[in-house]
Design an enzyme around this catalytic site. Sequence first.
Site, PDB file in Angstrom:
ATOM      1  N   GLN A   1       3.830   0.226   7.104  1.00  0.00           N
ATOM      2  CA  GLN A   1       4.706  -0.042   5.969  1.00  0.00           C
ATOM      3  C   GLN A   1       5.710  -1.147   6.277  1.00  0.00           C
ATOM      4  O   GLN A   1       5.921  -1.523   7.419  1.00  0.00           O
ATOM      5  CB  GLN A   1       5.462   1.227   5.585  1.00  0.00           C
ATOM      6  CG  GLN A   1       6.306   1.808   6.706  1.00  0.00           C
ATOM      7  CD  GLN A   1       6.858   3.181   6.369  1.00  0.00           C
ATOM      8  OE1 GLN A   1       8.032   3.325   6.052  1.00  0.00           O
ATOM      9  NE2 GLN A   1       5.989   4.191   6.445  1.00  0.00           N
TER      10      GLN A   1
ATOM     11  N   HIS B   1       9.731  -2.616   4.438  1.00  0.00           N
ATOM     12  CA  HIS B   1      10.818  -2.340   3.501  1.00  0.00           C
ATOM     13  C   HIS B   1      11.344  -3.664   2.937  1.00  0.00           C
ATOM     14  O   HIS B   1      11.398  -4.668   3.663  1.00  0.00           O
ATOM     15  CB  HIS B   1      11.954  -1.586   4.194  1.00  0.00           C
ATOM     16  CG  HIS B   1      11.509  -0.343   4.888  1.00  0.00           C
ATOM     17  ND1 HIS B   1      10.835   0.660   4.240  1.00  0.00           N
ATOM     18  CD2 HIS B   1      11.630   0.064   6.186  1.00  0.00           C
ATOM     19  CE1 HIS B   1      10.561   1.640   5.101  1.00  0.00           C
ATOM     20  NE2 HIS B   1      11.027   1.291   6.286  1.00  0.00           N
TER      21      HIS B   1
ATOM     22  N   GLU C   1      16.321   0.396   9.177  1.00  0.00           N
ATOM     23  CA  GLU C   1      16.333   1.671   9.889  1.00  0.00           C
ATOM     24  C   GLU C   1      16.292   1.455  11.400  1.00  0.00           C
ATOM     25  O   GLU C   1      15.831   0.424  11.897  1.00  0.00           O
ATOM     26  CB  GLU C   1      15.184   2.572   9.433  1.00  0.00           C
ATOM     27  CG  GLU C   1      13.805   2.007   9.641  1.00  0.00           C
ATOM     28  CD  GLU C   1      12.715   2.835   8.976  1.00  0.00           C
ATOM     29  OE1 GLU C   1      12.933   3.302   7.827  1.00  0.00           O
ATOM     30  OE2 GLU C   1      11.654   3.009   9.588  1.00  0.00           O
TER      31      GLU C   1
ATOM     32  N   ARG D   1       3.566   0.128   1.352  1.00  0.00           N
ATOM     33  CA  ARG D   1       2.590   0.523   2.365  1.00  0.00           C
ATOM     34  C   ARG D   1       1.512  -0.541   2.553  1.00  0.00           C
ATOM     35  O   ARG D   1       1.082  -1.177   1.598  1.00  0.00           O
ATOM     36  CB  ARG D   1       1.966   1.869   1.988  1.00  0.00           C
ATOM     37  CG  ARG D   1       2.992   3.003   2.024  1.00  0.00           C
ATOM     38  CD  ARG D   1       2.426   4.319   1.534  1.00  0.00           C
ATOM     39  NE  ARG D   1       3.436   5.365   1.667  1.00  0.00           N
ATOM     40  CZ  ARG D   1       4.380   5.604   0.751  1.00  0.00           C
ATOM     41  NH1 ARG D   1       4.427   4.863  -0.347  1.00  0.00           N
ATOM     42  NH2 ARG D   1       5.270   6.558   0.940  1.00  0.00           N
TER      43      ARG D   1
ATOM     44  N   HIS E   1       5.538  -2.026  10.313  1.00  0.00           N
ATOM     45  CA  HIS E   1       5.713  -1.075  11.408  1.00  0.00           C
ATOM     46  C   HIS E   1       5.059   0.259  11.071  1.00  0.00           C
ATOM     47  O   HIS E   1       4.764   0.545   9.899  1.00  0.00           O
ATOM     48  CB  HIS E   1       7.200  -0.851  11.714  1.00  0.00           C
ATOM     49  CG  HIS E   1       7.969  -0.256  10.572  1.00  0.00           C
ATOM     50  ND1 HIS E   1       8.453  -1.023   9.525  1.00  0.00           N
ATOM     51  CD2 HIS E   1       8.352   1.022  10.299  1.00  0.00           C
ATOM     52  CE1 HIS E   1       9.089  -0.244   8.665  1.00  0.00           C
ATOM     53  NE2 HIS E   1       9.037   1.000   9.111  1.00  0.00           N
TER      54      HIS E   1
END
Length: 418
Positions: A96, A98, A133, A281, A262
């Site tokens: 995926q 972001h 993240e 994804r 990642h």
Amino acid sequence: MDRLANTVRPYAWGSATALPELLGTAPTGEPQAEMWMGAHPGAPSRIDRGTGPVSLAEVIDAAPETELGADTVRAFGPRLPFLLKLLAAGSPLSLQVHPDLTQAAAGFADEERRGVPIDAGHRNYKDANHKPELIVALTPFDGLCGFRHPAQTADLLEGLGVDDLKPYVDILRASPEEDALREVLTAVLGAEHHAIAGTVEHTAVAAGRLAAEGGPHADAYATCAGLAHHYPGDPGVLAAMLLNHVRLQPGEALFLGAGIPHAYLSGLGVELMANSDNVLRCGLTPKHVDVPELLRVVRFEAGDAGVLRPEETDGEEVYETPVDEFRLSRLVPAPGAAPHPLAARTPQILLCTAGTVELRDAEADSVAGAGAGAGTGTAAGAGGAGLTLAPGESAFVPAGERITVSGDGTLFRATVVA
């Protein structure tokens, strides 16, 4: 400060044993993937201030400046801007990326305008926020992070001896870096399923054989074969071959910024992220893959995975990241040492991952100590409110509240960059 009661999410990729072992509970036989700590509407933590359990989200909604502080509300609005998790991967998560903040805001507005239901399976943007993240390993932790250099991937694919991979090898050797990565990923994800499934199968067989033989690429080939075992025929198996494989040791971390492909493969870690659900994804999933939108968001840049190690700052080990929504640090108090003070203008969530730690209200202890000095008969430090945290237990500390930490355990501290 408030002890948190948290929800464990039973995603299929979760480990059946890692979280129970940390929490000291009996395994249920079912996967236990993530424990969420925060005010995310999907699974907000609960606290009890004497009138019964209530969600942390409701508490913050009722008095945002009291709980979050004026600085946090001014910067991010009346919501907790981060979400802390314990993540236990027993099998690979989806590959995926972001979006960045601009992409998320535009994508969310577009889907809202087109009337795409927020819970639709083909919806890309659940909110208007980005989702940087940070994952810190508590056990050896395997993952994929960022693109390998094209020449390295070409060597890896060529070594498999699979004829169907030769066009990708040629592109990776002949084209400029960004063009090569974009063209190969587009070809893999855009191929007809029946055609790419056969290529994945042939690749997995060759990778399994070469992994067993050893050699310089054995780990990468073993990863490929393992992914194909979990996701047979999935084009994400080939996409994953473009990425760096990294094995974190306990205490090491990865920061995943916008556009970085990642996947987490296995292990237990502490994860801290901006409060968002936005995931695009690339594969290793039965869920929706929007290839055109994905290719618009991915950053086609090669480089090392960028393993982070904490830096000592004022008695804390800090994991430095380039975002303001969160800051993660680790404290390991020395047994018998003086309590370590923690104060912040922003809210904090404190998580114990080993041993035990004692949290004390510094202001209440100060008052109690003054009273003892005036002859009240109360021992200094005995009058303050406190919490003892065992592994897997956590607490919310409102903005501006001064506390101290002592004990013989390990404590992770999540807060907002002041």
